[in-house]
Design a protein around this motif. Sequence first.
Motif, mmCIF file in Angstrom:
data_model
loop_
_atom_site.group_PDB
_atom_site.id
_atom_site.type_symbol
_atom_site.label_atom_id
_atom_site.label_comp_id
_atom_site.label_asym_id
_atom_site.label_seq_id
_atom_site.Cartn_x
_atom_site.Cartn_y
_atom_site.Cartn_z
ATOM 1 N N GLU A 137 -102.873 -57.460 -108.935
ATOM 2 C CA GLU A 137 -101.927 -57.120 -107.883
ATOM 3 C C GLU A 137 -101.471 -58.414 -107.219
ATOM 4 O OE1 GLU A 137 -103.940 -55.530 -104.180
ATOM 5 O OE2 GLU A 137 -105.549 -55.236 -105.657
ATOM 6 N N PRO A 138 -100.322 -58.410 -106.552
ATOM 7 C CA PRO A 138 -99.842 -59.634 -105.908
ATOM 8 C C PRO A 138 -100.875 -60.173 -104.925
ATOM 9 C CG PRO A 138 -98.112 -57.968 -105.954
ATOM 10 C CD PRO A 138 -99.383 -57.286 -106.393
ATOM 11 N N THR A 139 -101.016 -61.497 -104.908
ATOM 12 C CA THR A 139 -102.021 -62.134 -104.059
ATOM 13 C C THR A 139 -101.408 -63.313 -103.333
ATOM 14 O OG1 THR A 139 -103.775 -61.483 -105.605
ATOM 15 C CG2 THR A 139 -104.291 -63.244 -104.041
ATOM 16 N N ARG A 140 -101.693 -63.418 -102.050
ATOM 17 C CA ARG A 140 -101.190 -64.547 -101.255
ATOM 18 C C ARG A 140 -102.361 -65.225 -100.549
ATOM 19 N NH1 ARG A 140 -95.630 -63.955 -101.347
ATOM 20 N NH2 ARG A 140 -94.908 -61.812 -101.703
ATOM 21 N N LEU A 141 -102.420 -66.542 -100.704
ATOM 22 C CA LEU A 141 -103.450 -67.343 -100.085
ATOM 23 C C LEU A 141 -102.810 -68.459 -99.273
ATOM 24 C CD1 LEU A 141 -105.776 -67.903 -103.191
ATOM 25 C CD2 LEU A 141 -105.867 -66.014 -101.573
ATOM 26 N N SER A 142 -103.530 -68.968 -98.313
ATOM 27 C CA SER A 142 -103.096 -70.148 -97.563
ATOM 28 C C SER A 142 -104.213 -71.175 -97.587
ATOM 29 C CB SER A 142 -102.762 -69.792 -96.106
ATOM 30 O OG SER A 142 -101.595 -69.010 -96.022
ATOM 31 N N LEU A 143 -103.823 -72.437 -97.681
ATOM 32 C CA LEU A 143 -104.768 -73.548 -97.577
ATOM 33 C C LEU A 143 -104.316 -74.433 -96.430
ATOM 34 C CD1 LEU A 143 -106.996 -75.544 -98.451
ATOM 35 C CD2 LEU A 143 -105.363 -76.482 -100.118
ATOM 36 N N ILE A 144 -105.098 -74.481 -95.385
ATOM 37 C CA ILE A 144 -104.824 -75.381 -94.272
ATOM 38 C C ILE A 144 -105.631 -76.638 -94.546
ATOM 39 C CG2 ILE A 144 -104.879 -75.698 -91.791
ATOM 40 C CD1 ILE A 144 -104.923 -72.626 -91.528
ATOM 41 N N LEU A 155 -100.560 -75.761 -95.929
ATOM 42 C CA LEU A 155 -100.129 -76.209 -94.606
ATOM 43 C C LEU A 155 -100.974 -77.416 -94.239
ATOM 44 C CD1 LEU A 155 -99.959 -72.715 -92.851
ATOM 45 C CD2 LEU A 155 -98.026 -74.047 -93.745
ATOM 46 N N ARG A 156 -100.362 -78.583 -94.260
ATOM 47 C CA ARG A 156 -101.133 -79.799 -93.976
ATOM 48 C C ARG A 156 -101.513 -79.901 -92.501
ATOM 49 N NH1 ARG A 156 -99.299 -84.464 -98.251
ATOM 50 N NH2 ARG A 156 -98.577 -83.065 -99.911
ATOM 51 N N GLN A 157 -100.841 -79.144 -91.678
ATOM 52 C CA GLN A 157 -101.191 -79.022 -90.271
ATOM 53 C C GLN A 157 -100.846 -77.612 -89.825
ATOM 54 O OE1 GLN A 157 -99.146 -81.758 -87.694
ATOM 55 N NE2 GLN A 157 -100.111 -80.979 -85.837
ATOM 56 N N LEU A 158 -101.723 -77.006 -89.047
ATOM 57 C CA LEU A 158 -101.466 -75.643 -88.592
ATOM 58 C C LEU A 158 -100.842 -75.655 -87.205
ATOM 59 C CD1 LEU A 158 -101.647 -72.607 -89.015
ATOM 60 C CD2 LEU A 158 -103.935 -72.672 -87.987
ATOM 61 N N GLN A 200 -109.968 -89.251 -110.303
ATOM 62 C CA GLN A 200 -108.525 -89.032 -110.277
ATOM 63 C C GLN A 200 -107.979 -88.860 -108.853
ATOM 64 O OE1 GLN A 200 -106.527 -89.325 -112.744
ATOM 65 N NE2 GLN A 200 -104.600 -88.578 -111.862
ATOM 66 N N PHE A 201 -108.713 -88.155 -108.013
ATOM 67 C CA PHE A 201 -108.191 -87.827 -106.682
ATOM 68 C C PHE A 201 -108.766 -88.687 -105.560
ATOM 69 C CE2 PHE A 201 -108.368 -83.411 -108.785
ATOM 70 C CZ PHE A 201 -107.145 -83.624 -109.424
ATOM 71 N N GLY A 202 -109.778 -89.470 -105.891
ATOM 72 C CA GLY A 202 -110.396 -90.287 -104.871
ATOM 73 C C GLY A 202 -111.429 -89.507 -104.073
ATOM 74 N N ALA A 203 -112.041 -90.166 -103.122
ATOM 75 C CA ALA A 203 -113.055 -89.524 -102.292
ATOM 76 C C ALA A 203 -112.425 -88.387 -101.477
ATOM 77 C CB ALA A 203 -113.695 -90.537 -101.367
ATOM 78 N N ALA A 204 -113.218 -87.395 -101.186
ATOM 79 C CA ALA A 204 -112.741 -86.259 -100.416
ATOM 80 C C ALA A 204 -112.189 -86.713 -99.062
ATOM 81 C CB ALA A 204 -113.866 -85.260 -100.198
ATOM 82 N N HIS A 205 -111.061 -86.143 -98.663
ATOM 83 C CA HIS A 205 -110.484 -86.461 -97.371
ATOM 84 C C HIS A 205 -109.562 -85.328 -96.958
ATOM 85 C CE1 HIS A 205 -107.645 -88.084 -100.374
ATOM 86 N NE2 HIS A 205 -106.699 -87.788 -99.505
ATOM 87 N N ARG A 206 -109.267 -85.261 -95.705
ATOM 88 C CA ARG A 206 -108.412 -84.206 -95.139
ATOM 89 C C ARG A 206 -106.951 -84.641 -95.304
ATOM 90 N NH1 ARG A 206 -105.189 -80.920 -92.938
ATOM 91 N NH2 ARG A 206 -105.717 -79.615 -91.154
#
Length: 276
Positions: free
Chosen positions: A99-106, A196-199, A270-276
């Motif tokens: 079924e359709p699914t919507r997610l957000s990543l802040i 959303l890089r900033q909420l 590939q992505f480097g150390a974890a960061h916000r």
Amino acid sequence: MLPVSGAPVSGASMPGIVRPGQAQPPLGAGTVYGAVEPATLPERSRPRRLRPFSPMRIGMHGVSRTALQQIEVPGSSSGLMLGQDGNKVPVLVRMFRDEPTRLSLIGGLWAARVTVFRALAMGARVVVFTGQPTEWKGFGRWATGRDDRVAVMSGERAVTVGATATSPALLLYDVGLNGAQQPPALGPWQTQLTVLRQLTAYGFPPVQASNMVLMQRLAPNEAHAAASVLKLTDETVSLLQLLRDDMLAVLGGQADRYLWLNPTQIENTQFGAAHR
């Protein structure tokens, strides 16, 4: 809301996307479909090695009790494994459903890339809509060794992406504080992920429309904004401000989760150390 496994802790056809039924080229030598790093996976999620069955006589349709005892049935949980909770239990998210699914990543680009990389390992086709296409340039070729698994679009476009249970579609919108201005009409096995890089209040509509919300560490004003739109408790508001760089909060489903993403060596390189 989407179920999450793991113990709780508190109209244009798009070039490059293969439609179902079309012949597909063999999987390439990209990272996702190439070398596996079993040592980096949580022990519980590593593939089990089954012991060989006892010899069976040709023509027999029965199996001895001894042979039956040698059959191991894997766990019933399925989904995209995001990481581990505080009890070292793998946390899986039903990112793709019938079924359709919507997610957000802040959160930031780092978490978005890790999420997409792991979705590709599940056979997903990905479309990235972004105002900064250079950030995703070459991602699909690097990850899969192919050019038909990831398409990067500058800004929002009308596209059509076929999806099945074995080849789901992920439409990622990283287009600013508002999210998608014209959210796509989704079908089965299609998922929209709004980054959303900033909420701010501008991002409330996509968050409210989400079946599940993923969050990296939030600034105080973001945490209180999230509380107002998601009706969070004071405890949750506090915890969201204390997450480490390599952690995510998963809000929705049967209970909230706080997990460590446990990036693999490939992801770190590939992505480097974890960061916000």
